[in-house]
Design a protein around this motif. Structure first.
Motif, PDB file in Angstrom:
ATOM      1  N   VAL A  16       3.399   2.485   3.060  1.00 38.45           N
ATOM      2  CA  VAL A  16       4.340   3.595   3.164  1.00 38.45           C
ATOM      3  C   VAL A  16       3.620   4.887   2.810  1.00 38.45           C
ATOM      4  N   VAL A  17       3.988   5.966   3.495  1.00 39.99           N
ATOM      5  CA  VAL A  17       3.463   7.301   3.187  1.00 39.99           C
ATOM      6  C   VAL A  17       4.457   8.022   2.297  1.00 39.99           C
ATOM      7  N   VAL A  18       3.957   8.670   1.259  1.00 38.07           N
ATOM      8  CA  VAL A  18       4.808   9.375   0.299  1.00 38.07           C
ATOM      9  C   VAL A  18       4.468  10.858   0.293  1.00 38.07           C
ATOM     10  N   SER A  19       5.489  11.706   0.354  1.00 36.05           N
ATOM     11  CA  SER A  19       5.299  13.143   0.185  1.00 36.05           C
ATOM     12  C   SER A  19       6.575  13.747  -0.369  1.00 36.05           C
ATOM     13  N   ASN A  20       6.514  15.042  -0.666  1.00 45.02           N
ATOM     14  CA  ASN A  20       7.711  15.743  -1.112  1.00 45.02           C
ATOM     15  C   ASN A  20       8.750  15.880  -0.005  1.00 45.02           C
ATOM     16  N   GLY A  21       8.306  15.763   1.244  1.00 40.99           N
ATOM     17  CA  GLY A  21       9.235  15.928   2.353  1.00 40.99           C
ATOM     18  C   GLY A  21       9.652  17.373   2.559  1.00 40.99           C
TER      19      GLY A  21
ATOM     20  N   ALA B 258       0.847  -1.195   0.000  1.00 40.68           N
ATOM     21  CA  ALA B 258       0.000   0.000   0.000  1.00 40.68           C
ATOM     22  C   ALA B 258       0.879   1.240   0.000  1.00 40.68           C
ATOM     23  N   VAL B 259       0.560   2.182  -0.868  1.00 39.80           N
ATOM     24  CA  VAL B 259       1.278   3.455  -0.944  1.00 39.80           C
ATOM     25  C   VAL B 259       0.284   4.565  -0.679  1.00 39.80           C
ATOM     26  N   ARG B 260       0.617   5.447   0.268  1.00 42.21           N
ATOM     27  CA  ARG B 260      -0.266   6.549   0.658  1.00 42.21           C
ATOM     28  C   ARG B 260       0.341   7.884   0.242  1.00 42.21           C
ATOM     29  N   PRO B 261       0.098   8.350  -0.972  1.00 43.44           N
ATOM     30  CA  PRO B 261       0.590   9.687  -1.355  1.00 43.44           C
ATOM     31  C   PRO B 261      -0.210  10.766  -0.637  1.00 43.44           C
ATOM     32  N   HIS B 262       0.486  11.793  -0.161  1.00 44.40           N
ATOM     33  CA  HIS B 262      -0.167  12.805   0.675  1.00 44.40           C
ATOM     34  C   HIS B 262      -0.433  14.076  -0.114  1.00 44.40           C
TER      35      HIS B 262
ATOM     36  N   ASP C 272       7.561  11.715   8.331  1.00 50.12           N
ATOM     37  CA  ASP C 272       8.964  11.333   8.207  1.00 50.12           C
ATOM     38  C   ASP C 272       9.115  10.455   6.959  1.00 50.12           C
ATOM     39  N   GLN C 273       9.950  10.894   6.029  1.00 47.50           N
ATOM     40  CA  GLN C 273      10.086  10.201   4.758  1.00 47.50           C
ATOM     41  C   GLN C 273      11.305   9.277   4.675  1.00 47.50           C
ATOM     42  N   ARG C 274      12.088   9.165   5.738  1.00 46.76           N
ATOM     43  CA  ARG C 274      13.328   8.386   5.647  1.00 46.76           C
ATOM     44  C   ARG C 274      13.066   6.909   5.358  1.00 46.76           C
ATOM     45  N   GLU C 275      12.118   6.302   6.047  1.00 46.79           N
ATOM     46  CA  GLU C 275      11.827   4.891   5.824  1.00 46.79           C
ATOM     47  C   GLU C 275      11.244   4.670   4.435  1.00 46.79           C
ATOM     48  N   THR C 276      10.360   5.551   3.991  1.00 45.03           N
ATOM     49  CA  THR C 276       9.782   5.439   2.651  1.00 45.03           C
ATOM     50  C   THR C 276      10.867   5.460   1.591  1.00 45.03           C
ATOM     51  N   ARG C 277      11.779   6.411   1.696  1.00 42.52           N
ATOM     52  CA  ARG C 277      12.818   6.541   0.675  1.00 42.52           C
ATOM     53  C   ARG C 277      13.770   5.355   0.692  1.00 42.52           C
ATOM     54  N   ARG C 278      14.030   4.810   1.865  1.00 44.74           N
ATOM     55  CA  ARG C 278      14.892   3.633   1.953  1.00 44.74           C
ATOM     56  C   ARG C 278      14.218   2.411   1.331  1.00 44.74           C
TER      57      ARG C 278
ATOM     58  N   ASP D  64       2.635  18.894   4.548  1.00 46.59           N
ATOM     59  CA  ASP D  64       3.423  18.473   3.402  1.00 46.59           C
ATOM     60  C   ASP D  64       2.465  18.035   2.302  1.00 46.59           C
ATOM     61  N   THR D  65       2.917  18.106   1.067  1.00 43.06           N
ATOM     62  CA  THR D  65       2.130  17.701  -0.084  1.00 43.06           C
ATOM     63  C   THR D  65       3.042  16.922  -1.028  1.00 43.06           C
ATOM     64  N   THR D  66       2.471  16.466  -2.135  1.00 44.69           N
ATOM     65  CA  THR D  66       3.243  15.669  -3.079  1.00 44.69           C
ATOM     66  C   THR D  66       2.965  16.136  -4.499  1.00 44.69           C
ATOM     67  N   TYR D  67       4.000  16.562  -5.195  1.00 41.04           N
ATOM     68  CA  TYR D  67       3.828  16.910  -6.604  1.00 41.04           C
ATOM     69  C   TYR D  67       3.528  15.635  -7.376  1.00 41.04           C
TER      70      TYR D  67
END
Length: 331
Positions: free
Chosen positions: A221-226, A157-161, A293-299, A195-198
Motif C-alpha cells: 500500500v502507498v501512504v501519503s497525506n492525500g 509492504a508499506v510505501r510512505p511517500h 489515490d489513498q482510498r484503498e490504503t485508508r480502507r 503529495d508528501t507524508t508528515y
C-alpha cells in the motif's frame, strides 16, 4: 506484542518505535547506533551481519523493517548488500525464529520509471525500470518480502511517500540549507503536483499495517497525506518555517534531469560521501507529478492521517522557532 523495529535511529524509525512503546508493546530496536527511543531496548548491529540479525530477532512476534541504505548516490553493491541481502537475511532468520508478522517499509519509487503519477494506487514493484540503485534495490527487496508471505509468516509492504517533519535531514534540512545559499532552483517553475507524508502520519500507517495483517498481508500500500500541492508551494512552506527565502529562480526540468544524471555518475566515480547538488532521481522528483489515490490504503489500514500539511508546517516552524538554519532549533 513483542516487536522488533530495524532502522530506528532515523526520523521515521524513531517515530514508529516510539508509537509502539506508547501503545504498550514491548519494543526492541536494531540499528548501527543508539535509537534514543525512550522505553525501547536497543540492540546495535547491521542487517549485513548474520549473527547480529539472528540475535535481534529472537523472541520477536512482529517486525517492522525500516533499515536501508538511503542515498542518491553510492556503489551499487552497497545498496544491494544492505537493501536486498539484508532484507533476505532478516526474513530468513525471522521466519526461523518463529516471528509471525512483518511489515517491510518500502518506497513508491519501486514502481516509478520516471513518468508522472496522478492518482494511481500501489502498482507492482518493478526493479528493471526503477530509476537509481536505491529504488531498484528497494523494489527487489519488496518483491522478496511479499514472496515470503505465508499463513504462518504474514508480510505486508508499506510505501510512505516523501516523509518529512521536525528533525528531518533527508528533505527539510537539505531544502533549507540549499535555499539559504540560493542554490535551490524551481524546476519547471515548481508546478509539478506532488503529495508528501508528515512523519507522524507515516508512522501511524506503518503501525496500523502491523495491526491489520488480516487485510494487508501479501500486498503493498502507498501512504501519503492525500493533499497534493505544487512542489513550489511546498518548498515555500518549508522555507518559511525554517526562516529562509523561498527559491525564486527556475530551471527547465529536462535540463536538470540531464545535468543530474551526469553529476550522479561523477559523484559515484569519485567516491564522494556527501550528497550531490542534483541527481536524475532528484530532478524527476522536483519536476514530475506524483500523487496517489489513498482510498484503498485508508480502507485496508482503517487509517486516516491525523496531521494535515498545514499543521505539519506549523510544527516545523515551532521546531525552528523562526531562526535561520545553522542557529539550531528552539530548545
Amino acid at each position: 506484542m513483542r516487536v522488533l523495529v530495524t532502522g530506528a535511529s532515523g526520523l521515521l524509525g524513531r517515530e514508529v518505535a516510539g508509537l509502539l512503546v506508547r501503545q504498550g508493546h514491548a519494543v526492541t530496536t536494531f540499528q548501527r547506533r543508539p535509537s534514543g527511543v525512550e522505553g525501547a531496548a536497543d540492540v546495535l548491529g547491521s542487517v549485513t551481519d548474520e549473527d547480529a540479525v539472528r540475535a535481534a530477532v529472537q523472541g520477536a512476534e512482529g517486525i517492522i523493517h525500516l533499515a536501508a541504505k538511503v542515498s542518491f548516490t553510492g556503489r551499487a553493491a552497497e545498496f544491494s548488500e544492505v537493501n536486498v541481502e539484508g532484507t533476505r537475511r532478516l526474513l530468513r532468520l525471522a521466519r526461523a525464529a518463529g516471528v509471525r508478522e512483518a511489515v517491510f517499509v518500502s518506497s513508491p519509487s519501486v514502481a516509478n520509471s520516471g513518468a508522472a503519477i496522478a492518482g494511481l494506487g500501489a502498482e507492482a514493484a518493478d526493479p528493471e525500470h526503477a530509476h537509481g540503485d536505491y529504488s531498484r534495490t528497494k523494489a527487489e527487496a519488496e518483491l522478496l518480502a511479499l514472496a515470503a508471505d505465508t499463513p504462518a509468516f504474514r508480510v505486508a509492504a508499506v510505501r510512505p511517500h516523501i516523509v518529512w517533519g521536525p528533525g528531518d535531514t533527508q528533505l527539510v534540512e537539505r531544502v533549507l540549507e540549499r535555499a539559504g545559499r540560493g542554490r535551490l532552483p524551481l524546476l519547471d517553475a515548481g508546478a509539478a503536483l506532488i503529495d508528501t507524508t508528515y512523519v507522524d502520519n507515516a508512522a501511524s500507517a506503518i503501525v496500523a499495517a502491523l495491526h491489520r495483517m488480516d487485510h494487508v498481508h501479501g500486498r503493498a500500500v502507498v501512504v501519503s497525506n492525500g493533499e497534493p500541492r505544487p512542489i513550489g508551494e511546498l518548498l515555500a512552506g518549508i522555507c518559511a518555517a525554517g526562516g529562509v527565502p523561498a527559491p525564486s529562480w527556475a530551471v527547465p526540468g529536462a535540463v536538470a534531469r540531464g545535468a543530474g544524471a551526469v553529476v550522479e555518475r561523477l559523484w559515484t566515480w569519485a567516491g564522494r560521501k556527501e550528497e550531490p547538488p542534483m541527481t536524475r532521481f532528484l530532478a524527476e522528483q522536483l519536476s514530475t507529478a506524483h500523487w496517489f489515490d489513498q482510498r484503498e490504503t485508508r480502507r485496508l489500514l482503517d487509517w486516516t492521517p491525523a496531521v494535515s500539511l498545514d499543521e505539519g508546517l506549523a510544527r516545523l516552524a515551532e521546531h525552528y522557532g523562526g531562526r535561520p538554519p545553522g542557529s539550531g532549533p528552539r530548545r
